[in-house]
Write a protein that holds these residues in place. Structure first.
Motif, mmCIF file in Angstrom:
data_model
loop_
_atom_site.group_PDB
_atom_site.id
_atom_site.type_symbol
_atom_site.label_atom_id
_atom_site.label_comp_id
_atom_site.label_asym_id
_atom_site.label_seq_id
_atom_site.Cartn_x
_atom_site.Cartn_y
_atom_site.Cartn_z
ATOM 1 N N ARG A 51 0.821 -1.220 0.000
ATOM 2 C CA ARG A 51 0.000 0.000 0.000
ATOM 3 C C ARG A 51 0.853 1.267 0.000
ATOM 4 O O ARG A 51 0.429 2.299 -0.508
ATOM 5 C CB ARG A 51 -0.925 0.028 1.225
ATOM 6 C CG ARG A 51 -2.219 -0.700 1.050
ATOM 7 C CD ARG A 51 -3.204 -0.380 2.161
ATOM 8 N NE ARG A 51 -2.670 -0.501 3.498
ATOM 9 C CZ ARG A 51 -2.671 -1.627 4.226
ATOM 10 N NH1 ARG A 51 -3.174 -2.722 3.736
ATOM 11 N NH2 ARG A 51 -2.162 -1.639 5.435
ATOM 12 N N GLU A 52 2.055 1.186 0.548
ATOM 13 C CA GLU A 52 2.910 2.362 0.694
ATOM 14 C C GLU A 52 3.883 2.563 -0.468
ATOM 15 O O GLU A 52 4.686 3.488 -0.443
ATOM 16 C CB GLU A 52 3.683 2.276 2.015
ATOM 17 C CG GLU A 52 2.772 2.315 3.226
ATOM 18 C CD GLU A 52 3.497 2.054 4.531
ATOM 19 O OE1 GLU A 52 4.729 1.799 4.508
ATOM 20 O OE2 GLU A 52 2.836 2.083 5.577
ATOM 21 N N ARG A 53 3.827 1.680 -1.473
ATOM 22 C CA ARG A 53 4.767 1.755 -2.589
ATOM 23 C C ARG A 53 4.055 1.581 -3.925
ATOM 24 O O ARG A 53 3.030 0.934 -3.996
ATOM 25 C CB ARG A 53 5.841 0.684 -2.442
ATOM 26 C CG ARG A 53 6.809 1.036 -1.339
ATOM 27 C CD ARG A 53 7.503 -0.183 -0.772
ATOM 28 N NE ARG A 53 8.333 0.193 0.355
ATOM 29 C CZ ARG A 53 7.883 0.341 1.595
ATOM 30 N NH1 ARG A 53 6.614 0.183 1.872
ATOM 31 N NH2 ARG A 53 8.707 0.664 2.576
ATOM 32 N N ASN A 54 4.657 2.104 -4.966
ATOM 33 C CA ASN A 54 4.101 1.974 -6.307
ATOM 34 C C ASN A 54 4.483 0.636 -6.933
ATOM 35 O O ASN A 54 5.574 0.123 -6.695
ATOM 36 C CB ASN A 54 4.629 3.093 -7.222
ATOM 37 C CG ASN A 54 4.102 4.438 -6.822
ATOM 38 O OD1 ASN A 54 2.973 4.558 -6.379
ATOM 39 N ND2 ASN A 54 4.927 5.450 -6.982
ATOM 40 N N GLY A 55 3.591 0.105 -7.755
ATOM 41 C CA GLY A 55 3.921 -1.017 -8.613
ATOM 42 C C GLY A 55 3.763 -2.403 -8.026
ATOM 43 O O GLY A 55 3.940 -3.385 -8.738
ATOM 44 N N LEU A 56 3.447 -2.529 -6.758
ATOM 45 C CA LEU A 56 3.296 -3.862 -6.179
ATOM 46 C C LEU A 56 1.863 -4.356 -6.380
ATOM 47 O O LEU A 56 0.913 -3.576 -6.370
ATOM 48 C CB LEU A 56 3.665 -3.852 -4.698
ATOM 49 C CG LEU A 56 5.143 -3.527 -4.441
ATOM 50 C CD1 LEU A 56 5.399 -3.361 -2.963
ATOM 51 C CD2 LEU A 56 6.038 -4.598 -5.013
ATOM 52 N N LEU A 57 1.733 -5.640 -6.550
ATOM 53 C CA LEU A 57 0.450 -6.238 -6.894
ATOM 54 C C LEU A 57 -0.262 -6.822 -5.681
ATOM 55 O O LEU A 57 0.377 -7.236 -4.718
ATOM 56 C CB LEU A 57 0.664 -7.358 -7.916
ATOM 57 C CG LEU A 57 1.323 -6.961 -9.226
ATOM 58 C CD1 LEU A 57 1.610 -8.188 -10.054
ATOM 59 C CD2 LEU A 57 0.466 -5.977 -9.989
ATOM 60 N N ASP A 58 -1.577 -6.902 -5.787
ATOM 61 C CA ASP A 58 -2.374 -7.646 -4.829
ATOM 62 C C ASP A 58 -2.180 -9.115 -5.194
ATOM 63 O O ASP A 58 -2.561 -9.539 -6.283
ATOM 64 C CB ASP A 58 -3.850 -7.229 -4.949
ATOM 65 C CG ASP A 58 -4.708 -7.845 -3.867
ATOM 66 O OD1 ASP A 58 -4.156 -8.352 -2.882
ATOM 67 O OD2 ASP A 58 -5.938 -7.808 -4.029
ATOM 68 N N ARG A 59 -1.562 -9.881 -4.331
ATOM 69 C CA ARG A 59 -1.177 -11.249 -4.670
ATOM 70 C C ARG A 59 -2.316 -12.233 -4.433
ATOM 71 O O ARG A 59 -2.876 -12.289 -3.342
ATOM 72 C CB ARG A 59 0.027 -11.677 -3.832
ATOM 73 C CG ARG A 59 1.271 -10.903 -4.155
ATOM 74 C CD ARG A 59 2.409 -11.359 -3.280
ATOM 75 N NE ARG A 59 3.639 -10.666 -3.607
ATOM 76 C CZ ARG A 59 4.738 -10.723 -2.883
ATOM 77 N NH1 ARG A 59 4.764 -11.446 -1.784
ATOM 78 N NH2 ARG A 59 5.810 -10.069 -3.238
ATOM 79 N N ASN A 60 -2.573 -13.049 -5.444
ATOM 80 C CA ASN A 60 -3.525 -14.140 -5.267
ATOM 81 C C ASN A 60 -2.762 -15.386 -4.816
ATOM 82 O O ASN A 60 -1.527 -15.372 -4.695
ATOM 83 C CB ASN A 60 -4.314 -14.388 -6.558
ATOM 84 C CG ASN A 60 -3.416 -14.797 -7.715
ATOM 85 O OD1 ASN A 60 -2.338 -15.347 -7.533
ATOM 86 N ND2 ASN A 60 -3.866 -14.514 -8.930
#
Length: 170
Positions: A51-60
């Motif tokens: 949530r605090e960084r750009n570009g990271l994904l919600d992991r399934n």
């Protein structure tokens, strides 16, 4: 690729660093092994970090499996614990090399400076057995800055760009 609608969408850097050059940042919080059956303990830590960084994904579930279960070998999970909570963790895969092995970081998350220092120093503890530590991250990866000494001649950096084509904007 651009003629058929693709465009550069991002980049991923691959780092290699001799373990002996990591250095010790101290261990302000304990690091403990986390069993793979308990990896649900990592989810709140990752979600806060993402949530605090750009570009990271919600992991399934499939993405978590890909990180924790590489094609060969077995990963180990270690967590930095502060006030009973996982504030950082790493997932490491020991790759065979000649002699010994290399450490491939499949995931490294640190939400506090104490977690970063403790986990980085934990990896430094492998220096008598492992040759190098490898990881993927952004071009300005904070792990590069966490080194005690900044010596570029011994580290390796390779950047790959990836492309995307959006087919249906709606």
């Amino acid at each position: 690729y651009r003629k058929v609608g693709y465009e550069q969408a991002g980049s991923l850097a691959r780092y290699e660093l001799p373990v002996a050059e990591i250095g010790s940042l101290g261990r302000p919080c304990p690091v403990e092994a986390i069993d793979s059956a308990e990896r649900a303990r990592l989810l709140p830590c990752y979600e806060r970090f993402a949530r605090e960084r750009n570009g990271l994904l919600d992991r399934n579930a499939g993405m978590w499996t890909r990180i924790h279960e590489p094609f060969e070998g077995k990963t180990r999970i270690y967590g930095a614990i502060e006030n009973g909570e996982v504030t950082g963790y790493l997932v490491v895969w020991q790759r065979n090399s000649n002699p010994g092995y290399d450490l491939d970081l499949r995931d490294f998350i640190a939400n506090t400076q104490a977690a970063l220092s403790s986990l980085w120093t934990f990896l430094y503890g492998y220096r008598s057995q492992a040759s190098k530590v490898m990881w993927s991250g952004p071009a300005n990866d904070p792990l590069q800055a966490a080194r005690v000494e900044q010596r570029n001649e011994s580290s390796s950096y390779r950047c790959e760009r990836w492309m995307i084509r959006i087919l249906d904007v709606a």
